[in-house]
Design a protein around this motif. Sequence first.
Motif, PDB file in Angstrom:
ATOM      1  N   THR A   1       0.840  -1.190   0.000  1.00 13.84           N
ATOM      2  CA  THR A   1       0.000   0.000   0.000  1.00 13.84           C
ATOM      3  C   THR A   1       0.878   1.244   0.000  1.00 13.84           C
ATOM      4  OG1 THR A   1      -1.746  -1.138   1.223  1.00 13.84           O
ATOM      5  CG2 THR A   1      -1.780   1.258   1.262  1.00 13.84           C
ATOM      6  N   ARG A   2       0.583   2.157  -0.902  1.00 15.27           N
ATOM      7  CA  ARG A   2       1.376   3.380  -1.035  1.00 15.27           C
ATOM      8  C   ARG A   2       1.394   4.140   0.285  1.00 15.27           C
ATOM      9  NH1 ARG A   2       0.040   8.664  -3.300  1.00 15.27           N
ATOM     10  NH2 ARG A   2      -2.099   7.897  -3.522  1.00 15.27           N
ATOM     11  N   GLN A   3       2.554   4.729   0.585  1.00 15.58           N
ATOM     12  CA  GLN A   3       2.723   5.469   1.827  1.00 15.58           C
ATOM     13  C   GLN A   3       3.025   6.937   1.526  1.00 15.58           C
ATOM     14  OE1 GLN A   3       5.477   3.593   4.548  1.00 15.58           O
ATOM     15  NE2 GLN A   3       4.837   1.527   3.970  1.00 15.58           N
ATOM     16  N   ALA A   4       2.803   7.772   2.522  1.00 13.57           N
ATOM     17  CA  ALA A   4       3.094   9.202   2.394  1.00 13.57           C
ATOM     18  C   ALA A   4       3.586   9.720   3.735  1.00 13.57           C
ATOM     19  CB  ALA A   4       1.855   9.965   1.948  1.00 13.57           C
ATOM     20  N   SER A   5       4.583  10.594   3.671  1.00 16.16           N
ATOM     21  CA  SER A   5       5.091  11.181   4.916  1.00 16.16           C
ATOM     22  C   SER A   5       4.098  12.230   5.407  1.00 16.16           C
ATOM     23  CB  SER A   5       6.466  11.822   4.679  1.00 16.16           C
ATOM     24  OG  SER A   5       6.361  12.889   3.747  1.00 16.16           O
ATOM     25  N   GLN A   6       3.855  12.212   6.695  1.00 11.81           N
ATOM     26  CA  GLN A   6       2.949  13.182   7.300  1.00 11.81           C
ATOM     27  C   GLN A   6       3.777  14.266   7.991  1.00 11.81           C
ATOM     28  OE1 GLN A   6       0.793  10.153   9.618  1.00 11.81           O
ATOM     29  NE2 GLN A   6      -1.080  10.849   8.598  1.00 11.81           N
ATOM     30  N   GLN A   7       3.483  15.514   7.649  1.00 12.14           N
ATOM     31  CA  GLN A   7       4.229  16.640   8.209  1.00 12.14           C
ATOM     32  C   GLN A   7       3.266  17.626   8.851  1.00 12.14           C
ATOM     33  OE1 GLN A   7       6.590  18.339   5.063  1.00 12.14           O
ATOM     34  NE2 GLN A   7       7.562  16.389   4.526  1.00 12.14           N
TER      35      GLN A   7
ATOM     36  N   ALA B   1       1.767   7.698   6.655  1.00  9.37           N
ATOM     37  CA  ALA B   1       0.399   7.236   6.421  1.00  9.37           C
ATOM     38  C   ALA B   1       0.337   6.150   5.354  1.00  9.37           C
ATOM     39  CB  ALA B   1      -0.484   8.410   5.998  1.00  9.37           C
ATOM     40  N   ARG B   2      -0.572   5.165   5.577  1.00  7.85           N
ATOM     41  CA  ARG B   2      -0.922   4.208   4.528  1.00  7.85           C
ATOM     42  C   ARG B   2      -2.093   4.807   3.754  1.00  7.85           C
ATOM     43  NH1 ARG B   2      -3.375  -0.304   5.756  1.00  7.85           N
ATOM     44  NH2 ARG B   2      -2.504  -1.681   4.155  1.00  7.85           N
ATOM     45  N   LEU B   3      -1.910   4.965   2.458  1.00  5.24           N
ATOM     46  CA  LEU B   3      -2.941   5.619   1.651  1.00  5.24           C
ATOM     47  C   LEU B   3      -3.944   4.597   1.135  1.00  5.24           C
ATOM     48  CD1 LEU B   3      -0.722   8.195  -0.254  1.00  5.24           C
ATOM     49  CD2 LEU B   3      -1.947   8.455   1.902  1.00  5.24           C
ATOM     50  N   ASN B   4      -4.727   4.078   2.055  1.00  8.64           N
ATOM     51  CA  ASN B   4      -5.756   3.115   1.684  1.00  8.64           C
ATOM     52  C   ASN B   4      -7.124   3.637   2.093  1.00  8.64           C
ATOM     53  OD1 ASN B   4      -5.167   2.684   4.523  1.00  8.64           O
ATOM     54  ND2 ASN B   4      -6.492   0.881   4.372  1.00  8.64           N
TER      55      ASN B   4
ATOM     56  N   ALA C   1       5.442   2.369  17.166  1.00  5.33           N
ATOM     57  CA  ALA C   1       6.269   1.955  16.031  1.00  5.33           C
ATOM     58  C   ALA C   1       5.445   1.945  14.742  1.00  5.33           C
ATOM     59  CB  ALA C   1       6.853   0.568  16.294  1.00  5.33           C
ATOM     60  N   ASN C   2       6.151   2.012  13.626  1.00  5.20           N
ATOM     61  CA  ASN C   2       5.496   1.995  12.316  1.00  5.20           C
ATOM     62  C   ASN C   2       5.062   0.564  12.000  1.00  5.20           C
ATOM     63  OD1 ASN C   2       4.876   1.979   9.528  1.00  5.20           O
ATOM     64  ND2 ASN C   2       6.241   3.707   9.172  1.00  5.20           N
ATOM     65  N   ALA C   3       3.757   0.370  11.780  1.00  5.03           N
ATOM     66  CA  ALA C   3       3.219  -0.976  11.525  1.00  5.03           C
ATOM     67  C   ALA C   3       2.652  -1.104  10.116  1.00  5.03           C
ATOM     68  CB  ALA C   3       2.129  -1.307  12.545  1.00  5.03           C
TER      69      ALA C   3
ATOM     70  N   SER D   1      -4.658   3.078  -3.338  1.00  2.38           N
ATOM     71  CA  SER D   1      -3.531   2.518  -2.580  1.00  2.38           C
ATOM     72  C   SER D   1      -2.364   2.067  -3.450  1.00  2.38           C
ATOM     73  CB  SER D   1      -4.005   1.325  -1.740  1.00  2.38           C
ATOM     74  OG  SER D   1      -4.529   0.312  -2.580  1.00  2.38           O
ATOM     75  N   GLY D   2      -2.558   2.005  -4.761  1.00  3.60           N
ATOM     76  CA  GLY D   2      -1.485   1.559  -5.642  1.00  3.60           C
ATOM     77  C   GLY D   2      -0.478   2.661  -5.916  1.00  3.60           C
ATOM     78  N   VAL D   3       0.713   2.273  -6.305  1.00  2.00           N
ATOM     79  CA  VAL D   3       1.790   3.219  -6.574  1.00  2.00           C
ATOM     80  C   VAL D   3       1.705   3.687  -8.026  1.00  2.00           C
ATOM     81  CG1 VAL D   3       4.287   3.556  -6.675  1.00  2.00           C
ATOM     82  CG2 VAL D   3       3.284   2.184  -4.842  1.00  2.00           C
ATOM     83  N   SER D   4       1.708   5.016  -8.213  1.00  2.00           N
ATOM     84  CA  SER D   4       1.744   5.613  -9.551  1.00  2.00           C
ATOM     85  C   SER D   4       3.126   6.219  -9.756  1.00  2.00           C
ATOM     86  CB  SER D   4       0.666   6.692  -9.686  1.00  2.00           C
ATOM     87  OG  SER D   4       0.878   7.471 -10.841  1.00  2.00           O
ATOM     88  N   TYR D   5       3.828   5.749 -10.776  1.00  4.67           N
ATOM     89  CA  TYR D   5       5.180   6.264 -11.026  1.00  4.67           C
ATOM     90  C   TYR D   5       5.146   7.769 -11.289  1.00  4.67           C
ATOM     91  CZ  TYR D   5       7.092   1.525 -11.316  1.00  4.67           C
ATOM     92  OH  TYR D   5       7.496   0.244 -11.032  1.00  4.67           O
TER      93      TYR D   5
END
Length: 452
Positions: A38-44, A72-75, A200-202, A407-411
Amino acid sequence: MSSTFGGIQQATNSIGAARYGLEIVSQNIANANTPGYTRQASQQATVDAVAGVPTLYTKPAGPGGVQITGTARLNDPVLDARSRTEHARSGLADTNAAALSSIESLFPEPSDNGLSEQLNAFWKAWTPVANDPGSQAPRSVLLQRAATVASTLNAMSTSLSDVADSATQSLTQGIDAVNSAATQLGNINGQIAVAAATGANANSLMDQRDQLLDQLSTMVGGVATINANGSADVVVGGQSLVSGVTVNAMAFNAGTNTVSVGGTAVTLVNGSASAFLSTLVTTVPAYQAQLDTVANTLAATVNAGQAAGYDLAGNAGGPLFGGTGAANLSVIITDPTLVAASSTPGGNLDGSNALTLSGKGAESTSADALYTKLVGNIGSSTALAKQQQTTQSSVTASVDALRTSVSGVSYDEEVSNMLTFQRSYQASSRVLTTLDDLLDTLINHTGLVGRG
């Protein structure tokens, strides 16, 4: 001076945030083709002034700038649940269509070598006997045709049993796979709970969790509930399969064709296991019963015709077929002279009884008509199952596409994010360099040290 040093801290934080964002982008690109990722994103978040007090009346509580608050998990949980539901239905539709297709292949009609043509040839074989009742040759051909029909019915019955055996084996293996997945899920639930408690990051654990939930839904229609700490519970047929770290084993009783969870019998509604069980309990027995009716009707018709006639020696005719059901049907006359072709006793060359039997296949209640109905039932059921499979496959693919879009990764998107973080890193570095130059001027080039 404190403002200048605060700016250094702010620029440093900004560089760290940009660097972390680039690491997340790298993680996403590296796992673009990883199943279940699942695509992830940094949270700031901004480091602001004192909470709840207007900034006009406060000074910054710290150096200010930006801070990383998490990953974050982008789901979309709603789409995840919808996808599992549709995959459970697909598991049922796909397996059911496959089972019916395998059964349909056992009845290759219309065909020059199918049972329908063999029955037709058997009834036609009575005509030469009627035309030449004193000859051995047509009687022998008749018995050969009867043996061919019986052998085909035997083979069809055995093949149906093989389909049931295959379903039993697949269901047994599937239940083993379910128990394995449930055990893994229980272990992962424990790890997720620890991660949630310690901060922790899960995310990777949750990816594994979702893969296991997808498997359980496809196999047995497991319904998942995601708990507040990120662990998942699964219910099958109203019974708890997994609850936190507690796992209740699923079992299949081949003797009674029942499935249980934790010792309690359950009714499977969706998933491939439900289709296998339906094949065992409903589909194969129903078609086996219809095939047995074909065999029993054939035997009853011919044996009744034999009893109404007389053989070549003038004796009352005896049964031509023996056994009950398609699996046990056999030709029990080996002597061609025992075919009861005559309608009158005493030993003569009358062939009227054979002529009567030659027309039995055309009757509306004949074995031929029953077999045609059986083939029609199988054909229509298979066509319906394939249509349901196609429709469900389309629905599942549509939901999966929506899920992947979230949730998928887009290049393209990751490259865009990479450039954004890269520019942020460069800009923050320029701020840091500028502040360094200012401090250098302030410290080294402004004023003189006092002289005594």
